[in-house]
Design an enzyme around this catalytic site. Structure first.
Site, short mmCIF file in Angstrom:
data_model
loop_
_atom_site.label_atom_id
_atom_site.label_comp_id
_atom_site.label_asym_id
_atom_site.label_seq_id
_atom_site.Cartn_x
_atom_site.Cartn_y
_atom_site.Cartn_z
CE LYS A 20 7.17 32.74 -12.40
NZ LYS A 20 6.50 31.84 -13.28
CE1 TYR A 33 15.87 14.97 15.11
CE2 TYR A 33 15.91 16.86 13.15
CZ TYR A 33 15.62 16.41 14.56
OH TYR A 33 15.17 17.38 15.20
#
Length: 372
Positions: free
Chosen positions: A46, A267
């Protein structure tokens, strides 16, 4: 990686290289298949085979002898059906959304039925098509995620009309705590699963996940569903010999610079240099699967040298401190290791405050992928 692969990577302009060792993947599956025999070993592919490419992973496992494949969503099964021979069984763990039942039956895909409503819709589809349809029945033994309640097992096993037209291949459940072998929840779930199995005599049980495969016969059933273990991560704390690594990731250097003491990095300037430092900006960030939580915590490697992440991880870039390397070691186009011989998936996950499952499935699509 050979020189041809390096050249191809350079021409691609990719921000890094994701190497996937299909031979190691196959050996991991074979190890589990040998351990659990005579039970069958399936493969959970999956989420695009945990981010590694189901179109390459599933065929490789089929070649190794795997014939049972689990996905989470119906669309994943549709994509794989065209890649695998007819003798490969594809199971949909989440069951089916309303309206796709007939298409599922015609494509030879097998749903895992998780509720009486799904059972009813699959029963109606069998009646409509005039033939028996295969399915798995899932019961909730203590995870409260998917599956019918244990008391619903009694209703299904005593009222033949409820399962009319349905060929039950396995009954199944999922272990919630198999990564911790001594957790009492495991034994409690096994006891409930055994009780449910007694209501369905002659129908085999599919129980163990990756961790459960290693916990012993009581946690396996007639078929196990390894997932994370196939991809090289450690599925349970009882495992003394690790699985064979499958994944390697290297990142490309975009720029290097030397900055003086007192310089803010990234940042919000969450990192400020205390001395002159040499920095390298890498071409991968959280859009490529590097968790933002690794900001000022994680690291990359060049050989044996650990290169700490400084400042916040950005969407497309990450800054590392390369002061411990000789000047000139790294420059534009150079590469550093993120996951590989010097740093495992588990170590990255621990630094990020998460689990190896999330690290793998978060790998982005911009890497140059190299299968070997």
């Amino acid at each position: 990686m050979n020189m041809a692969s390096v050249t191809n990577w350079e021409k691609s302009g990719a921000p890094g290289v994701l190497t996937i060792d299909l031979s190691a993947l196959r050996r991991n599956w074979r190890r589990i298949a040998t351990l659990v025999a005579p039970a069958r070993a399936s493969a959970v592919v999956k989420a695009n085979a945990y981010g590694l490419g189901a179109d390459r992973v599933a065929p490789a496992l089929y070649e190794e002898g795997c014939r049972d494949f689990f996905v989470a969503q119906y669309g994943e099964a549709v994509a794989l059906r065209a890649l695998l021979a007819d003798d490969a069984s594809l199971y949909v763990l989440n069951g089916l959304q309303p309206g796709v039942e007939s298409d599922c039956a015609l494509r030879n895909v097998i749903p895992v039925l998780n509720s009486l409503e799904q059972v009813g819709r699959w029963r109606s589809t069998a009646r409509l098509l005039g033939r028996r349809l295969p399915a798995l029945l899932q019961f909730d033994t203590g995870m409260s995620r998917l599956g019918m309640a244990p008391e619903e097992a009694e209703a299904l096993s005593t009222d033949a009309a409820l399962l009319e037209g349905i060929d039950i291949r396995y009954i199944m459940s999922h272990l919630a705590c198999a990564d911790e072998a001594e957790d009492p929840h495991n034994a409690a779930q096994a006891k409930v699963m055994q009780s449910i199995a007694e209501s369905f005599p002659g129908i085999p049980v599919c129980f163990g996940n990756s961790g459960g495969s290693f916990l012993g016969e009581a946690y396996r059933g007639a078929m196990v569903r390894p997932g994370i273990a196939l991809y090289g991560a450690r599925p349970t704390d009882i495992l003394t010999r690790p699985m064979e690594p499958v994944v390697g990731i290297e990142a490309a250097v975009v720029q290097t610079r030397t900055v003086p003491a007192g310089t803010g990095v990234g940042y919000s300037a969450t990192y400020v240099t205390e001395r002159a430092q040499r920095l390298a900006t890498l071409a991968i960030g959280y859009a490529d699967g590097v968790p933002r939580s690794l900001s000022n915590r994680g690291a990359f490697f060049f050989g044996n040298v650990r290169l700490p992440i400084v400042g916040r991880v950005s969407m497309d870039s990450t800054i590392i401190d390369i002061s411990d390397l000789p000047d000139g070691t790294l420059s534009l186009g150079g590469r550093v290791e993120w996951i590989g011989p010097h740093q495992s998936i588990e170590q990255v996950a621990e630094d990020a405050g998460t689990i190896s499952w999330e690290i793998l499935t978060g790998i982005g699509t911009r890497y140059a992928r190299h299968y070997r």
